[in-house]
Scaffold this motif. Sequence first.
Motif, PDB file in Angstrom:
ATOM      1  N   THR A 231       0.941  -0.998  -0.170  1.00 10.31           N
ATOM      2  CA  THR A 231      -0.155   0.245  -0.205  1.00 10.31           C
ATOM      3  C   THR A 231       0.395   1.206  -0.085  1.00 10.31           C
ATOM      4  O   THR A 231       1.642   1.786   1.041  1.00 10.31           O
ATOM      5  CB  THR A 231      -0.989  -0.080   1.600  1.00 10.31           C
TER       6      THR A 231
ATOM      7  N   VAL B 184       0.687   5.418  -0.092  1.00 18.45           N
ATOM      8  CA  VAL B 184      -0.258   6.639   0.182  1.00 18.45           C
ATOM      9  C   VAL B 184       1.046   7.246  -0.658  1.00 18.45           C
ATOM     10  O   VAL B 184       2.142   7.965  -0.865  1.00 18.45           O
ATOM     11  CB  VAL B 184      -0.253   6.469   1.223  1.00 18.45           C
TER      12      VAL B 184
ATOM     13  N   VAL C   3      -4.707   6.426  -2.872  1.00 14.75           N
ATOM     14  CA  VAL C   3      -4.141   5.162  -2.625  1.00 14.75           C
ATOM     15  C   VAL C   3      -3.653   4.521  -3.598  1.00 14.75           C
ATOM     16  O   VAL C   3      -4.441   4.488  -4.154  1.00 14.75           O
ATOM     17  CB  VAL C   3      -5.104   4.901  -0.931  1.00 14.75           C
TER      18      VAL C   3
ATOM     19  N   THR D 273      -3.011   8.908   7.470  1.00 19.07           N
ATOM     20  CA  THR D 273      -3.094   7.658   7.957  1.00 19.07           C
ATOM     21  C   THR D 273      -3.285   7.353   8.619  1.00 19.07           C
ATOM     22  O   THR D 273      -4.388   6.003   8.766  1.00 19.07           O
ATOM     23  CB  THR D 273      -2.740   6.381   6.320  1.00 19.07           C
TER      24      THR D 273
ATOM     25  N   TYR E 206      -1.444   4.783  10.496  1.00 17.90           N
ATOM     26  CA  TYR E 206      -0.570   3.733   9.846  1.00 17.90           C
ATOM     27  C   TYR E 206       0.549   3.948  10.072  1.00 17.90           C
ATOM     28  O   TYR E 206       1.174   5.295   9.688  1.00 17.90           O
ATOM     29  CB  TYR E 206      -1.083   2.748   8.775  1.00 17.90           C
TER      30      TYR E 206
ATOM     31  N   CYS F 229       1.046  -0.432   6.926  1.00 16.42           N
ATOM     32  CA  CYS F 229      -0.261   0.271   6.255  1.00 16.42           C
ATOM     33  C   CYS F 229      -1.484  -0.392   5.123  1.00 16.42           C
ATOM     34  O   CYS F 229      -0.614  -1.024   4.683  1.00 16.42           O
ATOM     35  CB  CYS F 229       0.598   1.931   5.089  1.00 16.42           C
TER      36      CYS F 229
ATOM     37  N   MET G 195      -8.024   3.478   7.306  1.00 27.19           N
ATOM     38  CA  MET G 195      -7.436   4.757   7.298  1.00 27.19           C
ATOM     39  C   MET G 195      -7.999   5.475   8.781  1.00 27.19           C
ATOM     40  O   MET G 195      -9.681   5.894   8.333  1.00 27.19           O
ATOM     41  CB  MET G 195      -6.733   5.813   6.152  1.00 27.19           C
ATOM     42  N   LYS G 196      -7.125   6.417   8.333  1.00 27.46           N
ATOM     43  CA  LYS G 196      -8.266   7.910   9.524  1.00 27.46           C
ATOM     44  C   LYS G 196      -9.863   8.412   9.328  1.00 27.46           C
ATOM     45  O   LYS G 196     -10.756   9.059   9.200  1.00 27.46           O
ATOM     46  CB  LYS G 196      -7.527   8.576  10.205  1.00 27.46           C
TER      47      LYS G 196
ATOM     48  N   THR H  44      -8.930   5.472  -3.879  1.00 26.35           N
ATOM     49  CA  THR H  44      -8.189   3.829  -4.363  1.00 26.35           C
ATOM     50  C   THR H  44      -8.456   3.465  -4.697  1.00 26.35           C
ATOM     51  O   THR H  44      -8.867   3.143  -5.884  1.00 26.35           O
ATOM     52  CB  THR H  44      -8.348   2.892  -3.085  1.00 26.35           C
TER      53      THR H  44
END
Length: 159
Positions: free
Chosen positions: A52, A54, A64, A99, A101, A106, A111-112, A117
């Motif tokens: 993953t 970002v 993402v 995130t 993470y 991650c 995520m927050k 994505t």
Amino acid sequence: MKNKIHKTNAARLLDELAVSYELIPYEVDEENLSALHVAQTLGQNVEQVYKTLVLRGDKTGFFVCVIPGGAELDMKAAARASGNKSCEMLHVKELMPVTGYVRGGCSPLGMKKHFPTFVHEDAVLWDYIYVSAGQRGLQIKIAPADLLKAAQAQDVKLC
């Protein structure tokens, strides 16, 4: 006696959506957080262990990308897919605040905040793939179609 696996935000999201998955723990090597190492530790094909990434786009902000562990992200393809002219990887020190993470843990799920994505198109060729469960030492084994649905993701060419 087995250690209890604690549910991560990613696992809780999948539970809420009634998505089938499996949590797979593995031994973490803090010196080597690569997807290749994770694949070797799990005894899996590195093309089925997804990483993953970002990124920050010049127009749309954070997004993402989820790509096979042995692949390199095509930055132009990522920018194009996300509606940006250009993009850059998020700096590791920004990862936690953005995130929730850490590097090497991650997940594209939980995520927050939800970000656009994109999952590399080859994911759908597999019966299942592995993605981070949101902490080092824990992977989610999931059908690609279920990941796409849960992450509200698009499958596009990213590599």
